[in-house]
Motif scaffolding. Structure first.
Motif, short mmCIF file in Angstrom:
data_model
loop_
_atom_site.label_atom_id
_atom_site.label_comp_id
_atom_site.label_asym_id
_atom_site.label_seq_id
_atom_site.Cartn_x
_atom_site.Cartn_y
_atom_site.Cartn_z
N VAL A 15 0.81 -1.23 0.00
CA VAL A 15 0.00 0.00 0.00
C VAL A 15 0.84 1.28 0.00
O VAL A 15 0.30 2.37 -0.15
N GLY A 16 2.14 1.16 0.18
CA GLY A 16 3.01 2.32 0.19
C GLY A 16 3.26 2.82 1.60
O GLY A 16 2.34 2.89 2.42
N ALA A 17 4.51 3.17 1.87
CA ALA A 17 4.88 3.66 3.20
C ALA A 17 4.13 4.94 3.55
O ALA A 17 3.74 5.15 4.70
N GLU A 18 3.91 5.80 2.55
CA GLU A 18 3.20 7.06 2.83
C GLU A 18 1.78 6.80 3.31
O GLU A 18 1.26 7.53 4.15
N THR A 19 1.15 5.76 2.80
CA THR A 19 -0.21 5.43 3.24
C THR A 19 -0.21 5.15 4.73
O THR A 19 -1.10 5.62 5.46
N HIS A 20 0.78 4.42 5.22
CA HIS A 20 0.89 4.15 6.66
C HIS A 20 1.09 5.45 7.43
O HIS A 20 0.49 5.65 8.49
N ARG A 21 1.94 6.33 6.88
CA ARG A 21 2.20 7.61 7.57
C ARG A 21 0.94 8.46 7.67
O ARG A 21 0.65 9.05 8.70
N LEU A 22 0.17 8.52 6.57
CA LEU A 22 -1.08 9.31 6.59
C LEU A 22 -2.10 8.69 7.53
O LEU A 22 -2.80 9.40 8.26
N ALA A 23 -2.19 7.37 7.53
CA ALA A 23 -3.17 6.68 8.39
C ALA A 23 -2.90 6.94 9.87
O ALA A 23 -3.82 6.85 10.69
N ALA A 24 -1.66 7.28 10.21
CA ALA A 24 -1.31 7.55 11.60
C ALA A 24 -1.85 8.90 12.09
O ALA A 24 -1.75 9.21 13.28
N HIS A 25 -2.43 9.70 11.17
CA HIS A 25 -2.95 11.03 11.54
C HIS A 25 -4.40 11.19 11.08
O HIS A 25 -4.74 12.10 10.31
N PRO A 26 -5.31 10.32 11.56
CA PRO A 26 -6.69 10.36 11.08
C PRO A 26 -7.41 11.68 11.39
O PRO A 26 -8.32 12.07 10.66
N ASP A 27 -6.97 12.37 12.44
CA ASP A 27 -7.60 13.65 12.80
C ASP A 27 -7.19 14.78 11.87
O ASP A 27 -7.86 15.82 11.81
N ARG A 28 -6.12 14.61 11.11
CA ARG A 28 -5.62 15.67 10.22
C ARG A 28 -5.96 15.44 8.75
O ARG A 28 -5.96 16.38 7.97
N VAL A 29 -6.18 14.18 8.37
CA VAL A 29 -6.37 13.83 6.96
C VAL A 29 -7.86 13.93 6.60
O VAL A 29 -8.70 13.37 7.29
N PRO A 30 -8.18 14.66 5.52
CA PRO A 30 -9.59 14.74 5.10
C PRO A 30 -10.05 13.41 4.48
O PRO A 30 -9.30 12.43 4.51
N ALA A 31 -11.23 13.39 3.92
CA ALA A 31 -11.75 12.17 3.28
C ALA A 31 -10.70 11.62 2.31
O ALA A 31 -10.09 12.37 1.55
N ALA A 32 -10.47 10.31 2.38
CA ALA A 32 -9.43 9.68 1.56
C ALA A 32 -9.73 8.21 1.40
O ALA A 32 -10.44 7.61 2.21
N MET A 33 -9.16 7.63 0.36
CA MET A 33 -9.22 6.18 0.18
C MET A 33 -8.03 5.73 -0.64
O MET A 33 -7.36 6.56 -1.28
N LEU A 34 -7.78 4.44 -0.61
CA LEU A 34 -6.67 3.87 -1.37
C LEU A 34 -7.23 2.85 -2.36
O LEU A 34 -8.01 1.98 -1.98
N ILE A 35 -6.85 3.00 -3.61
CA ILE A 35 -7.20 2.02 -4.63
C ILE A 35 -6.04 1.02 -4.67
O ILE A 35 -4.91 1.40 -5.00
#
Length: 198
Positions: A15-35
């Motif tokens: 899924v990519g290392a960045e995906t893990h980094r973004l997932a660690a900040h659910p309060d900061r990330v707007p609506a998102a999904m991974l294909i």
């Protein structure tokens, strides 16, 4: 289709290392999904693109590269990917996922985890513009520059399917304050929140 929280349960290699980094900040990330890569792979397979692209690009000799020929063939490869269609079932799966993720209306952008190039769209239900943005991002893999990079790095034009992030709002811009808060080198932010930790 995966939420960032769901995607974070998979290995970074999928899924990519960045995906893990973004997932660690659910309060900061707007609506998102991974294909996931499997969705892109299914598109290539069902449209018979691997065979067609292989045949199209067969004249390319990595040992004696003709850049003029590569440029012409890259444009044809892009057109081939751009004009190929996803199966109706796959399109409906994407539309449902967009609705569930809150990405079926408004501005969105698509990006590969760990990369900065984006494709943006203004979406209305069911989400056709988002689908087109994703396909435009996939087409970028067949540009002259992308092919040349792959040939230099691997000696091959072959490509593995990769994950694609879809995030709400316009593409992010670097924000030094947020990067400092999070202790990272680069944080991409748009008006809705944190949209990148490449």
């Amino acid at each position: 289709m995966l939420t960032l929280a769901e995607a974070a349960r998979f290995p970074e290699s999928q899924v990519g290392a960045e995906t893990h980094r973004l997932a660690a900040h659910p309060d900061r990330v707007p609506a998102a999904m991974l294909i996931p890569p499997a969705f892109e792979e299914a598109f290539y397979r069902t449209a018979n693109l691997p065979e067609q692209l292989s045949r199209l690009l067969a004249p390319i000799n990595p040992a004696r590269l003709d850049e003029d020929l590569l440029e012409v063939l890259s444009e044809q490869a892009q057109a081939l990917v751009r004009t190929s269609s996803l199966l109706d079932d796959a399109v409906q799966v994407l539309y449902r996922a967009l609705g569930n993720a809150g990405l079926s209306a408004g501005e969105v952008h698509a990006r590969r985890p760990g990369e900065r190039e984006t494709e943006a769209a203004r979406v209305t239900p069911p989400g056709t513009a988002a689908l087109h943005a994703v396909k435009r991002l996939w087409v970028r893999d067949w540009t002259f520059g992308a092919l040349l990079t792959r040939l230099d790095a691997t000696g091959s034009i072959g490509l593995e399917a990769r994950p694609t992030l879809l995030l709400a709002g316009p593409p992010g811009v670097p924000d030094a304050r947020v990067a400092a808060e999070l202790g990272v080198g680069t944080a991409l932010v748009n008006p809705l929140g944190l949209v990148g930790l490449p």
